[in-house]
Design a protein around this motif. Structure first.
Motif, PDB file in Angstrom:
ATOM      1  N   THR A 158     -31.707  72.549 -95.620  1.00  0.00           N
ATOM      2  CA  THR A 158     -31.295  71.184 -95.302  1.00  0.00           C
ATOM      3  C   THR A 158     -29.904  71.208 -94.688  1.00  0.00           C
ATOM      4  O   THR A 158     -29.055  72.032 -95.071  1.00  0.00           O
ATOM      5  N   GLN A 159     -29.713  70.311 -93.746  1.00  0.00           N
ATOM      6  CA  GLN A 159     -28.417  70.202 -93.073  1.00  0.00           C
ATOM      7  C   GLN A 159     -28.116  68.716 -92.877  1.00  0.00           C
ATOM      8  O   GLN A 159     -28.926  68.008 -92.259  1.00  0.00           O
ATOM      9  N   ASP A 160     -27.045  68.298 -93.433  1.00  0.00           N
ATOM     10  CA  ASP A 160     -26.683  66.874 -93.376  1.00  0.00           C
ATOM     11  C   ASP A 160     -27.816  66.012 -93.921  1.00  0.00           C
ATOM     12  O   ASP A 160     -28.142  64.941 -93.362  1.00  0.00           O
ATOM     13  N   GLY A 161     -28.444  66.517 -94.958  1.00  0.00           N
ATOM     14  CA  GLY A 161     -29.501  65.751 -95.604  1.00  0.00           C
ATOM     15  C   GLY A 161     -30.838  65.802 -94.897  1.00  0.00           C
ATOM     16  O   GLY A 161     -31.802  65.169 -95.339  1.00  0.00           O
ATOM     17  N   LYS A 162     -30.901  66.560 -93.808  1.00  0.00           N
ATOM     18  CA  LYS A 162     -32.164  66.630 -93.063  1.00  0.00           C
ATOM     19  C   LYS A 162     -32.771  68.021 -93.156  1.00  0.00           C
ATOM     20  O   LYS A 162     -32.062  69.022 -93.194  1.00  0.00           O
ATOM     21  N   MET A 163     -34.081  68.034 -93.151  1.00  0.00           N
ATOM     22  CA  MET A 163     -34.822  69.297 -93.204  1.00  0.00           C
ATOM     23  C   MET A 163     -34.750  70.017 -91.849  1.00  0.00           C
ATOM     24  O   MET A 163     -34.927  69.409 -90.796  1.00  0.00           O
ATOM     25  N   VAL A 164     -34.443  71.323 -91.901  1.00  0.00           N
ATOM     26  CA  VAL A 164     -34.309  72.134 -90.680  1.00  0.00           C
ATOM     27  C   VAL A 164     -35.044  73.461 -90.908  1.00  0.00           C
ATOM     28  O   VAL A 164     -35.169  73.917 -92.040  1.00  0.00           O
ATOM     29  N   ILE A 165     -35.546  74.044 -89.833  1.00  0.00           N
ATOM     30  CA  ILE A 165     -36.188  75.364 -89.918  1.00  0.00           C
ATOM     31  C   ILE A 165     -35.370  76.362 -89.122  1.00  0.00           C
ATOM     32  O   ILE A 165     -35.092  76.141 -87.930  1.00  0.00           O
ATOM     33  N   ASN A 166     -34.960  77.444 -89.768  1.00  0.00           N
ATOM     34  CA  ASN A 166     -34.173  78.484 -89.100  1.00  0.00           C
ATOM     35  C   ASN A 166     -35.100  79.270 -88.160  1.00  0.00           C
ATOM     36  O   ASN A 166     -35.991  79.987 -88.631  1.00  0.00           O
ATOM     37  N   PRO A 167     -34.891  79.168 -86.842  1.00  0.00           N
ATOM     38  CA  PRO A 167     -35.810  79.858 -85.912  1.00  0.00           C
ATOM     39  C   PRO A 167     -35.735  81.379 -86.014  1.00  0.00           C
ATOM     40  O   PRO A 167     -36.693  82.074 -85.672  1.00  0.00           O
ATOM     41  N   ASP A 168     -34.598  81.891 -86.476  1.00  0.00           N
ATOM     42  CA  ASP A 168     -34.477  83.349 -86.606  1.00  0.00           C
ATOM     43  C   ASP A 168     -35.294  83.868 -87.781  1.00  0.00           C
ATOM     44  O   ASP A 168     -35.745  85.010 -87.784  1.00  0.00           O
ATOM     45  N   GLN A 169     -35.464  83.038 -88.805  1.00  0.00           N
ATOM     46  CA  GLN A 169     -36.253  83.461 -89.972  1.00  0.00           C
ATOM     47  C   GLN A 169     -37.724  83.090 -89.827  1.00  0.00           C
ATOM     48  O   GLN A 169     -38.586  83.732 -90.423  1.00  0.00           O
ATOM     49  N   CYS A 170     -38.007  82.047 -89.063  1.00  0.00           N
ATOM     50  CA  CYS A 170     -39.400  81.596 -88.926  1.00  0.00           C
ATOM     51  C   CYS A 170     -40.254  82.698 -88.307  1.00  0.00           C
ATOM     52  O   CYS A 170     -39.914  83.247 -87.257  1.00  0.00           O
ATOM     53  N   ASN A 171     -41.367  83.010 -88.955  1.00  0.00           N
ATOM     54  CA  ASN A 171     -42.263  84.050 -88.468  1.00  0.00           C
ATOM     55  C   ASN A 171     -43.352  83.499 -87.576  1.00  0.00           C
ATOM     56  O   ASN A 171     -44.210  84.242 -87.091  1.00  0.00           O
ATOM     57  N   GLY A 172     -43.372  82.188 -87.394  1.00  0.00           N
ATOM     58  CA  GLY A 172     -44.356  81.584 -86.496  1.00  0.00           C
ATOM     59  C   GLY A 172     -45.760  81.557 -87.059  1.00  0.00           C
ATOM     60  O   GLY A 172     -46.732  81.524 -86.297  1.00  0.00           O
ATOM     61  N   CYS A 173     -45.898  81.513 -88.375  1.00  0.00           N
ATOM     62  CA  CYS A 173     -47.247  81.500 -88.956  1.00  0.00           C
ATOM     63  C   CYS A 173     -47.912  80.137 -88.762  1.00  0.00           C
ATOM     64  O   CYS A 173     -49.128  80.013 -88.822  1.00  0.00           O
ATOM     65  N   MET A 174     -47.104  79.101 -88.591  1.00  0.00           N
ATOM     66  CA  MET A 174     -47.554  77.730 -88.311  1.00  0.00           C
ATOM     67  C   MET A 174     -48.315  77.094 -89.472  1.00  0.00           C
ATOM     68  O   MET A 174     -49.031  76.118 -89.274  1.00  0.00           O
ATOM     69  N   PHE A 175     -48.130  77.616 -90.660  1.00  0.00           N
ATOM     70  CA  PHE A 175     -48.757  76.967 -91.810  1.00  0.00           C
ATOM     71  C   PHE A 175     -48.103  75.625 -92.085  1.00  0.00           C
ATOM     72  O   PHE A 175     -48.769  74.623 -92.368  1.00  0.00           O
ATOM     73  N   CYS A 176     -46.768  75.574 -91.970  1.00  0.00           N
ATOM     74  CA  CYS A 176     -46.058  74.338 -92.288  1.00  0.00           C
ATOM     75  C   CYS A 176     -46.407  73.220 -91.306  1.00  0.00           C
ATOM     76  O   CYS A 176     -46.310  72.036 -91.649  1.00  0.00           O
ATOM     77  N   VAL A 177     -46.795  73.598 -90.102  1.00  0.00           N
ATOM     78  CA  VAL A 177     -47.191  72.587 -89.109  1.00  0.00           C
ATOM     79  C   VAL A 177     -48.369  71.760 -89.627  1.00  0.00           C
ATOM     80  O   VAL A 177     -48.523  70.584 -89.289  1.00  0.00           O
ATOM     81  N   GLN A 178     -49.164  72.385 -90.480  1.00  0.00           N
ATOM     82  CA  GLN A 178     -50.354  71.702 -91.014  1.00  0.00           C
ATOM     83  C   GLN A 178     -50.018  70.777 -92.187  1.00  0.00           C
ATOM     84  O   GLN A 178     -50.860  69.999 -92.634  1.00  0.00           O
ATOM     85  N   LEU A 179     -48.769  70.867 -92.650  1.00  0.00           N
ATOM     86  CA  LEU A 179     -48.359  70.037 -93.789  1.00  0.00           C
ATOM     87  C   LEU A 179     -47.816  68.689 -93.358  1.00  0.00           C
ATOM     88  O   LEU A 179     -47.965  67.691 -94.079  1.00  0.00           O
ATOM     89  N   CYS A 180     -47.148  68.678 -92.213  1.00  0.00           N
ATOM     90  CA  CYS A 180     -46.367  67.494 -91.858  1.00  0.00           C
ATOM     91  C   CYS A 180     -46.446  67.212 -90.362  1.00  0.00           C
ATOM     92  O   CYS A 180     -46.304  68.122 -89.544  1.00  0.00           O
ATOM     93  N   GLU A 181     -46.595  65.948 -90.020  1.00  0.00           N
ATOM     94  CA  GLU A 181     -46.702  65.579 -88.608  1.00  0.00           C
ATOM     95  C   GLU A 181     -45.382  65.734 -87.870  1.00  0.00           C
ATOM     96  O   GLU A 181     -45.339  65.738 -86.638  1.00  0.00           O
ATOM     97  N   HIS A 182     -44.282  65.850 -88.635  1.00  0.00           N
ATOM     98  CA  HIS A 182     -42.978  65.975 -87.994  1.00  0.00           C
ATOM     99  C   HIS A 182     -42.584  67.419 -87.729  1.00  0.00           C
ATOM    100  O   HIS A 182     -41.519  67.675 -87.163  1.00  0.00           O
ATOM    101  N   ILE A 183     -43.389  68.374 -88.176  1.00  0.00           N
ATOM    102  CA  ILE A 183     -43.134  69.789 -87.875  1.00  0.00           C
ATOM    103  C   ILE A 183     -44.067  70.213 -86.755  1.00  0.00           C
ATOM    104  O   ILE A 183     -45.287  70.038 -86.840  1.00  0.00           O
ATOM    105  N   LYS A 184     -43.481  70.755 -85.697  1.00  0.00           N
ATOM    106  CA  LYS A 184     -44.262  71.099 -84.513  1.00  0.00           C
ATOM    107  C   LYS A 184     -43.990  72.543 -84.085  1.00  0.00           C
ATOM    108  O   LYS A 184     -42.899  73.072 -84.338  1.00  0.00           O
ATOM    109  N   PRO A 185     -44.967  73.144 -83.407  1.00  0.00           N
ATOM    110  CA  PRO A 185     -44.695  74.474 -82.837  1.00  0.00           C
ATOM    111  C   PRO A 185     -43.887  74.350 -81.551  1.00  0.00           C
ATOM    112  O   PRO A 185     -44.032  73.376 -80.818  1.00  0.00           O
ATOM    113  N   ARG A 186     -43.052  75.323 -81.313  1.00  0.00           N
ATOM    114  CA  ARG A 186     -42.283  75.340 -80.066  1.00  0.00           C
ATOM    115  C   ARG A 186     -42.192  76.778 -79.583  1.00  0.00           C
ATOM    116  O   ARG A 186     -41.938  77.696 -80.384  1.00  0.00           O
TER     117      ARG A 186
END
Length: 611
Positions: free
Chosen positions: A580-608
């Motif tokens: 979290t950063q300034d109270g908002k949820m953030v995903i660290n792109p350097d740590q993200c492995n691109g499995c895209m499981f979280c994309v299926q949890l929330c409409e606000h998480i998208k692949p890029r």
């Protein structure tokens, strides 16, 4: 060529303790190596595996420690100079053949590396395998430095060949993982002794043979005791009427403590590198003339008990100090602990510990599964379907970390391969739904028998085989079910699905856990059934997929504008790439492995697409 193979006698190299074991075995002419990996021993077989194309010896990763020892026994019976490696709890698995091998001996030579783990750095207990040496009737050597790791490995193999008896090389985490200067000795080619000669009165261990061989073993141990009496691996130094006796890595701590207390030349010290059979005459000579002796040994009070009994039997009046408030019966020792123990025993003032201050501001790093780990996805879906209704029986592997919140995927974890069997008993008496987790490598290690038992005895549980295509926790070693190894495709793959079906499981499903919807549907289907049901959650470990399979993840997950901060993903999935950063949820792109499981949890998480 690797320095372990090409290094010449007299050269000095900085080696990891486990690498020094490899060099020592090569200098001794090791001809065959078998193992089951496990911390703190894993670098030994991994190094042999890496060098196996050029080393001239045979090598295998076995399916478990019992198999590794049994294969090693077969090799030594055939005349091969053999090394078998495992961690301390693995010796429990290998205990059955271990209790017999000393009876009939090891014609080609056989050394068992038992890497103990005081302090439970990566283990479920602190067992001291010097007890196993005594129980099985095996000589025991205990190195304390990288140089001794090499020298004693060679000495153990020479000793084993000389007496045709198995020898235990007992190490501990601190010596396995230390680095130190090692002076190389002469290499010799792999030693292949006489071929196997059938001798049922020695090698077929039926009761009549065992009774006779037990007497021969006791005679051999007496001969080995005489060898220990004159062994250069046991050393006396110092002077005075106060003495210390120590073995293994405790010898290093003892030397540091005596130096700090300015007692190095004022106390007599007996170092036992060849610690079993106990060199009783040497110890008797050492004890006579002393007013007090302090026994410094990490783990169990084995030397303390045996030396106290010896002194009593010989009528030697000496004050013996051992385990105490300051020299505890548990945990890993250090120079400071031994210094405090010596000070207490000698009546010296206790000096307050002055540990180095920890750097400030370092981020906390609790144990956790990796970003993109398919086990996390499987646990998430299981909890969505079963919640707190079910009990979760887990096993040994990366997935044991699923015990942590928010996944809470483990109510029990006993030992390697126990999840299915323990879960069976738990389901039987609790009347509750039980989900048993087991990894693919652990399934081959000792899970198959539990599954067959569950089917045969009509147990009622869901088994989830977390198949990540490798032995991830100990360093991505291969097992019979892998499709790829670091040296190429596995051309003799054993199929887990076929094995499960062959055990008689009627309801088996295979599903990629990174597909959340499909996984939950399969789980709902299996939840509605009874009896033994199996889900094979199949997706490679992301580290293995990248390093060995060459797989790339072209996209990363990002949180888009509009996130309402519900923290559902953080509270229930908790991928390490989330913060979290300034109270908002953030995903660290350097740590993200691109499995895209979280994309299926929330409409606000998208692949890029990665930039």
């Amino acid at each position: 060529m690797d320095i372990l193979l090409s290094g010449q006698a007299g050269e000095k190299h900085l080696l990891l303790g486990n690498e020094a074991i490899v060099r020592g075995a090569l200098e001794a002419g090791v001809s065959f190596v078998s193992c089951y990996p496990g911390t703190p021993s894993s670098e030994v077989p991994d190094t042999f595996f890496r060098l196996s194309d050029k080393g001239g010896y045979g090598f295998e990763y076995s399916t478990n420690e019992k198999v590794a020892l049994e294969v090693g026994i077969g090799a030594t019976l055939g005349g091969a100079s053999t090394l078998v490696t495992m961690k301390h709890v693995g010796v429990n698995v290998a205990a059955d053949p271990l209790m017999s091998v000393a009876y009939f001996g090891a014609p080609g030579g056989l050394v068992l590396l038992s890497a103990d783990d005081p302090g439970c750095h990566s283990s479920q207990n602190e067992q001291d395998n010097r007890y196993y040496a005594r129980l099985a009737g095996m000589p025991c050597l205990e190195p304390s430095s990288a140089q001794e790791m090499k020298d004693m490995t060679r000495a153990a193999m020479d000793l084993s060949r000389q007496f045709e008896q198995p020898v235990m090389l007992r190490t501990s985490t601190r010596v396995n993982h230390q680095r130190g200067e090692v002076v190389f000795g002469e290499m010799q080619p792999p030693v292949q002794g006489a071929p196997f000669v059938s001798d049922p009165r020695r090698f077929v261990i039926v009761p009549a043979v065992a009774r006779a061989r037990h007497k021969i073993l006791l005679q051999k141990l007496e001969e080995l005791r005489q060898e220990a009496e004159k062994s250069p691996l046991n050393k006396v130094s110092g002077q005075g009427d106060v003495g210390c006796i120590s073995s293994g890595v405790s010898r290093v701590y003892l030397k540091d403590a005596l130096t700090d207390l300015d007692l190095l030349d004022k106390v007599r010290v007996l170092e036992l590198g060849f610690s079993y059979p106990l060199p009783e005459k040497m110890i008797e000579d050492f004890l006579r003339g002393l007013s007090k002796v302090i026994i410094v040994e990490e783990g169990e009070p084995i030397l303390e008990t045996e030396i106290s009994a010896l002194a009593h039997r010989l009528g030697i009046e000496v004050e013996i100090h051992g385990k105490s408030e300051h020299l505890p019966h548990f945990d890993e020792y250090s120079s400071l602990i031994v210094k405090q123990g010596l000070s207490a025993a000698l009546g010296l003032p206790q000096t307050a510990a002055k540990p180095c201050p920890a750097p400030q501001g370092l981020p906390m790093r609790p144990p956790n599964m990796c970003p993109g780990c398919p086990h996390r996805a499987a646990f998430y879906s299981v909890r969505q379907v079963f919640g707190d209704e079910a009990l979760y029986s887990s096993d040994i592997g990366c997935y044991t970390l699923g015990v942590l919140p928010p996944l809470r995927a483990a109510d029990t974890c006993v030992c390697m391969g126990a999840s299915i069997s323990t879960g069976s008993g738990l389901a039987k008496v609790s009347g509750r739904t039980v989900v048993a987790y087991i990894g693919d490598s652990t399934f081959f290690h000792s899970g198959i028998t539990g599954l067959a038992n569950a089917v045969f005895n009509h147990h009622d549980l869901l088994v989830i085989i977390l198949d990540n295509k490798t032995t991830a926790m100990t360093g991505q070693q291969p097992h019979p079910g892998v499709e790829h190894t670091s040296k190429g495709p596995n051309t003799a793959r054993v199929d887990i699905l076929a094995l499960v079906k062959a055990c008689g499981v009627e309801h088996v499903r295979v599903q990629n856990p990174l597909n959340m919807k499909a996984t939950k549907e399969v789980l709902e289907e299996l939840k509605a059934l009874s009896g033994v049901r199996v889900l094979i959650a199949e997706e490679p470990c992301p580290l293995f997929a990248r390093r060995v399979m060459g797989r790339k993840r072209p996209a990363t997950a990002v949180v888009e504008e509009g996130c309402d901060g519900c923290n559902e993903c953080m509270d229930h999935l908790a991928c390490p790439a989330f913060f979290t950063q300034d109270g908002k949820m953030v995903i660290n792109p350097d740590q993200c492995n691109g499995c895209m499981f979280c994309v299926q949890l929330c409409e606000h998480i998208k692949p890029r697409k990665r930039s």
